[in-house]
Design an enzyme around this catalytic site. Structure first.
Site, PDB file in Angstrom:
ATOM      1  N   THR A 100     -55.537  34.663 -28.380  1.00 38.04           N
ATOM      2  CA  THR A 100     -54.385  34.287 -29.198  1.00 38.04           C
ATOM      3  C   THR A 100     -54.567  32.846 -29.625  1.00 38.04           C
ATOM      4  O   THR A 100     -54.499  31.933 -28.797  1.00 38.04           O
ATOM      5  CB  THR A 100     -53.079  34.457 -28.410  1.00 38.04           C
ATOM      6  N   LYS A 175     -49.390  38.163 -34.047  1.00 37.15           N
ATOM      7  CA  LYS A 175     -49.221  37.855 -32.629  1.00 37.15           C
ATOM      8  C   LYS A 175     -48.201  36.730 -32.434  1.00 37.15           C
ATOM      9  O   LYS A 175     -47.411  36.738 -31.481  1.00 37.15           O
ATOM     10  CB  LYS A 175     -50.560  37.468 -31.999  1.00 37.15           C
ATOM     11  N   LYS A 243     -48.764  27.673 -24.476  1.00 44.84           N
ATOM     12  CA  LYS A 243     -49.833  27.478 -25.462  1.00 44.84           C
ATOM     13  C   LYS A 243     -49.556  28.315 -26.703  1.00 44.84           C
ATOM     14  O   LYS A 243     -49.674  27.836 -27.838  1.00 44.84           O
ATOM     15  CB  LYS A 243     -51.177  27.863 -24.832  1.00 44.84           C
TER      16      LYS A 243
END
Length: 297
Positions: A100, A175, A243
């Site tokens: 990701t 995502k 993150k």
């Protein structure tokens, strides 16, 4: 075109290890590399070959190399570093990035790889460690349609919902949307459990009562019982979701978009991390509510 058989796999963490194992069990020839070499041993005992570096892996001429590492700089290093994939890649290689990372960076990586006749497919996943183990992940796929169809049978081994959402970078954009929905839903779950706790309502009975209705979600079914039981072991760590939320923030800021609910969910995660819970699972967002509300689940 004939079905792919040879796969390289970079990154054997919580997600990459079970995903690569499922590919092995499905009959693919898998060669693995991990920065911490000891993590390769379990896959080696299952029949995987072990490479010395990403470049060594590429020199073995797999048809596809999958990447499953932590962040944008890690992907760039694996692809373009001194011992990276790109300098050693054969023309026609397809790189499938399950990490990701930033959508804009993904588009840049795709252009740089295309100059070497290598195709990038960005394919981030959702479903946590349970989905990785069971092969039931949702996979959001960006890239050229022909390359996506070429790797689809492989993706369907590790995921039960594989959807091509657009060109390179759109898998990562999707995502980011997923993380917005997941974190806001988890925030609602944690607050519901906090309310149950403070009113004296049995948490498990509350979850059973509402999970079959409009409140039901993956988070409620999978993480709700863990929170109620005080189980905060990681399927996906708070440090990693923070993150991911940095990526969401960068993407939203570029579009002048305010995401108030996501910002509040991030605030809870940061409180939990500040109290030493960053390596726990995302369900440890509940720990932040303990800090804010002065109670314990």
């Amino acid at each position: 075109m004939p079905q792919l058989k040879s796969i390289g796999y970079v990154g054997l963490g919580i997600m990459g290890r079970p995903m690569s194992l499922n590919l092995l069990k499905a009959g693919y020839d898998v060669t693995v590399w991990n920065r911490t070499a000891a993590r390769c041993h379990a896959l080696g005992s299952e029949g995987a070959a072990i490479a010395d570096s990403p470049a060594d892996l590429a020199r073995r001429k797999p048809e596809v190399i999958c990447i499953n590492v932590t962040d944008t700089p890690d992907v760039e290093q694996v692809l373009f570093g001194e011992q990276g994939i790109a300098p050693a890649a054969s023309p026609g290689l397809i790189v499938v990035d399950h990490s990701t990372i930033n959508p804009v960076a993904t588009q840049d990586f795709a252009r740089r790889l295309a100059d070497r006749d290598v195709t990038l497919v960005d394919a981030p996943v959702s479903g946590g460690d349970v989905g990785a183990q069971k092969g039931t992940l949702s996979i959001m796929v960006g890239g050229p349609a022909d390359a996506v169809e070429r790797v689809r049978p492989m993706l369907e081994v590790v995921g039960s919902n594989v959807l091509h959402v657009g060109d390179a970078g759109m898998g990562q954009a999707c995502k980011a949307c997923n993380q917005v929905a997941v974190t806001c839903t988890l925030m609602g779950l944690c607050e519901a459990l906090a309310l149950a706790k403070q009113t004296g309502l049995d948490a498990h009975k509350m979850l059973d009562a509402i999970s079959g209705g409009a409140a039901g979600s993956w988070q409620m079914s999978n993480l709700g019982p863990r929170i109620a039981d005080g189980d905060f072991n990681p399927g996906f760590m708070i440090d990693l979701v923070l993150k991911d939320l940095n990526i969401v923030n960068e993407t939203a800021a570029a579009k002048r978009l305010a995401l108030a609910g996501t910002s509040e969910a991030e605030r809870y995660f940061r409180i939990a991390a500040a109290h030493g819970h960053g390596k726990l699972g995302t369900q440890a967002m509940a720990k932040a509510l303990e800090q804010v509300g002065g109670f314990e689940f």
